[in-house]
Write a protein that holds these residues in place. Structure first.
Motif, short mmCIF file in Angstrom:
data_model
loop_
_atom_site.label_atom_id
_atom_site.label_comp_id
_atom_site.label_asym_id
_atom_site.label_seq_id
_atom_site.Cartn_x
_atom_site.Cartn_y
_atom_site.Cartn_z
N LEU A 94 29.03 -14.80 16.44
CA LEU A 94 29.41 -15.67 17.56
C LEU A 94 28.68 -15.29 18.83
CD1 LEU A 94 33.28 -15.73 17.11
CD2 LEU A 94 31.55 -17.10 15.98
N ARG A 121 25.29 -13.24 20.53
CA ARG A 121 23.96 -12.71 20.23
C ARG A 121 23.81 -11.35 20.89
NH1 ARG A 121 20.19 -16.57 19.09
NH2 ARG A 121 18.62 -15.56 20.35
N LEU A 149 30.00 -21.20 13.71
CA LEU A 149 29.03 -20.19 14.13
C LEU A 149 29.09 -18.94 13.26
CD1 LEU A 149 29.37 -20.45 18.01
CD2 LEU A 149 27.69 -21.52 16.53
N THR A 168 17.94 -20.21 20.47
CA THR A 168 18.37 -19.49 21.67
C THR A 168 19.89 -19.38 21.77
OG1 THR A 168 18.45 -21.51 22.96
CG2 THR A 168 16.38 -20.31 22.96
N ARG A 188 26.21 -19.94 21.38
CA ARG A 188 26.52 -18.52 21.18
C ARG A 188 26.44 -17.77 22.50
NH1 ARG A 188 24.02 -19.39 15.99
NH2 ARG A 188 25.58 -18.86 14.44
N GLY A 189 27.41 -16.93 22.76
CA GLY A 189 27.46 -16.17 24.02
C GLY A 189 26.41 -15.10 24.11
#
Ligand code: ATP
Ligand code: MG
Lengths: 310, 253
Positions: free
Chosen positions: A54, A56, B93, B247, B252-253
């Protein structure tokens, strides 16, 4: 021991500039229950987020059962199940449909028998045709757990599974976690209820401000960092200095009736010289009425660890 | 290839519109019927034919196009925006799925809905005005190509949007006007000279004309340009989506 999750030099800096994880190194052993403790904002959810895909990572790597979470994400993710901290559910789906959806999403062929087993174990069976929107908060959390288990993961992440959950559900949940462990599932959980970690976990990791403070076998942690306080209630006020009874630092209450000292360790065999002290007291003719030994809980250890760093 | 995941997403998305069947199908059918009654029957009766096609029949491809564009964009954008909004996107995700599989599920479902709607409206139109389709295969190709392309565009919109208003602004404020001005109700030749040139900057003109050519074999612009533009737009959308997943933009955080 054979690790199932290996986190190496993991760093996460959010777009806001917040350094949420600082060079984390962590190995989770196959088949264990690992409790990750830490105050609000320590980085627990971020760490779980990175492992599950979830979030990066800024730097570093993670493998799950030997598969890199980035280059071999399919193999890695297929083995992982996640129960998130926030109650996020698809309101208008039915329980059965949403759990079956999860299984498909993770690449498994339909298996109604398995879904039924999970729903029954989580006492959701009679709700299988209910819309999620009509369920209570605790029931929704059960649905999230059912979804996470639908694809038979080998590694299960539970991010504060018992927050806002009643006693009964908590008990059910821990029974289920134990059953899963018996089936060889590795479980990583976060919780703010330290007695829970104390009761459930094989090993405990403490994270604070993005850094792992300690990772220890639960028993060893309690032994190493736990403190035992011995309090002796005297019959007559003691007039002499407590140093007459050995070198250890002792304190005497103002009225001279209570003698106390603290030693590190869990007690048991290594009793900190309590027996020896008692003999000396007796030899000097000091009479006492009570002896209390108080072992510190994991909670105290936790507060100490985190308090030191903050 | 995670076939089960594609199927799960695809079926989930179709089930979502089955729950709102009335809005999904009845609303566009009713509004298109109104267009046919007003423009096709009431006004169209007083209009001359355009290139040998009755006015009622002339507006059919444009009206279908209007539905295809707005429905593809709103369905696909809503499909991916909703899980972002409710937080259920965590599951997507964390799942072992590739970009391609995610697209196949979400965009495939949105395009399927648009195609079904397009066919329903085509059937509805046939009730109001008689017409024959000259190039049925090309009609099908345009139908699919445009539904897929604009569903891809909708997917991007759904990832980019940070509120429900933004989801509605694009179909309502950009696509509808462009389609209305894009030759749905008129042939470019009917415009005064300066407008005839200005209107060529509206990309929807090429889509409507390509589609109309498939129907009746008549068009204001070359069909190859219509197809080429659609293909370019599709490739651009695919590129943007690849970048989004690379990216993690807004996902996505
Ligand atoms: N998307 C984000 N953008 C910026 N900062 C973030 C983001 N998510 C989390 N943070 C910050 O990173 C830090 C760690 O957050 P995280 O959610 O991992 O903590 P936690 O240990 O799970 O806390 P809690 O016990 O409250 O759940 C916090 O300071 C938080 O504000
Ligand atoms: Mg958290």
């Amino acid at each position: 021991m054979d690790p199932i999750v290996v986190v190496s030099n993991l760093d996460k800096i959010y777009a806001s500039g917040h350094h949420a994880l600082k060079s984390i190194n962590l190995e989770i052993r196959r088949g264990e229950i690992f409790a990750l403790l830490g105050p609000n904002g320590a980085g627990k959810t971020t760490l779980i987020g990175v492992i599950c895909g979830l979030v990066r990572p800024t730097a570093g790597s993670v493998t799950a059962d030997g598969s890199d979470i980035a280059s071999d994400y399919r193999a890695a993710r297929a083995k992982i199940g996640l129960v998130p901290q926030e109650l996020a559910t698809d309101m208008f789906s039915k329980v059965w449909d949403t759990v079956s959806f999860s299984r498909g999403l993770f690449g498994k062929a339909p298996n109604p028998a398995h879904i039924e087993r999970i729903l029954r174990e989580l006492s959701l069976w009679d709700k299988k045709d209910s819309q999620i929107v009509a369920l209570s908060g605790g029931m929704k959390r059960r649905v999230l757990i059912a979804k996470a288990l639908a694809h038979e993961p080998r590694i299960l992440f539970l991010d504060e599974p018992t927050a806002g959950v009643d006693v009964e559900l908590r008990r059910d949940m821990w029974a289920m976690v134990r059953r899963l462990r018996e089936q060889g599932v590795t479980i990583i959980l976060t919780t703010h209820y330290i007695e829970e970690a104390e009761e459930m976990a094989d090993r405990i990791g403490v994270i604070n401000k993005g850094e792992i403070v300690v990772v220890e076998e639960k028993q060893a942690l309690m032994r190493k960092l736990g403190q035992t306080t011995v309090t002796i209630g005297l019959k007559q006020p003691l007039r002499t200095s407590p140093s007459d009874f050995g070198e250890r630092p002792m304190t005497l209450s103002e009225d001279g009736l209570t003698l106390s000292f603290t030693f590190t360790g869990e007690g048991g065999e290594e009793d900190g010289g309590v027996a020896d002290l008692v003999k000396r007291l007796a030899a000097k003719g000091v009479d006492f009425k009570t002896i209390n030994m108080n072992r510190s809980s994991l909670e105290d250890i936790f507060v100490d660890l985190v308090g030191e760093r903050s | 290839m995670n076939f089960f995941a594609v199927r799960a997403i695809y079926m989930f998305e179709l089930a979502r519109s089955r729950r709102t069947l009335l809005q999904s199908i009845a609303a566009p059918v009713i509004s298109t019927s109104l267009y046919f009654i007003v423009f096709g029957s009431a006004i169209g009766g007083r209009m001359t034919t355009i290139d040998g096609v009755s006015y009622g029949a002339f507006i059919v491809p444009g009206l279908i196009m209007l539905t295809l564009l707005t429905e593809s964009v709103s369905n696909a954008s809503f499909g991916i925006y909703l899980p972002r909004f409710t937080g259920t996107i965590y599951e997507l995700l964390s799942a072992p799925v590739s970009v391609f599989e995610v697209l196949l599920g979400y965009v495939g479902a949105a395009a399927t809905k648009s195609i079904i709607l397009g066919v329903i409206i085509l059937g509805t139109a046939r009730i109001f005005v008689p017409f024959d389709i000259v190039h049925p295969v090309w009609t099908g190709i345009f139908l699919v190509l445009i539904s897929v392309t604009f569903s891809l565009f909708g997917f991007i919109l759904g990832v980019w949007a940070d509120g429900f208003e933004k989801l509605q602004v694009v179909p309502l404020m950009i696509l509808s006007p462009l389609t209305f001005l894009g030759g749905t109700f008129y042939s470019i030749d009917m415009l005064p000279p300066p407008w005839r040139t200005i209107v060529l900057f509206n990309p929807v003109v090429y889509l409507v004309n390509g589609f109309r050519w498939a129907f009746y074999g008549i068009a204001d612009v070359t069909v190859a340009v219509s197809l080429g533009l659609t293909a370019i737009f599709m490739i651009v959308c695919l590129g943007v989506i690849a970048w989004i997943f690379k990216t993690g933009y807004r996902l996505r955080g």
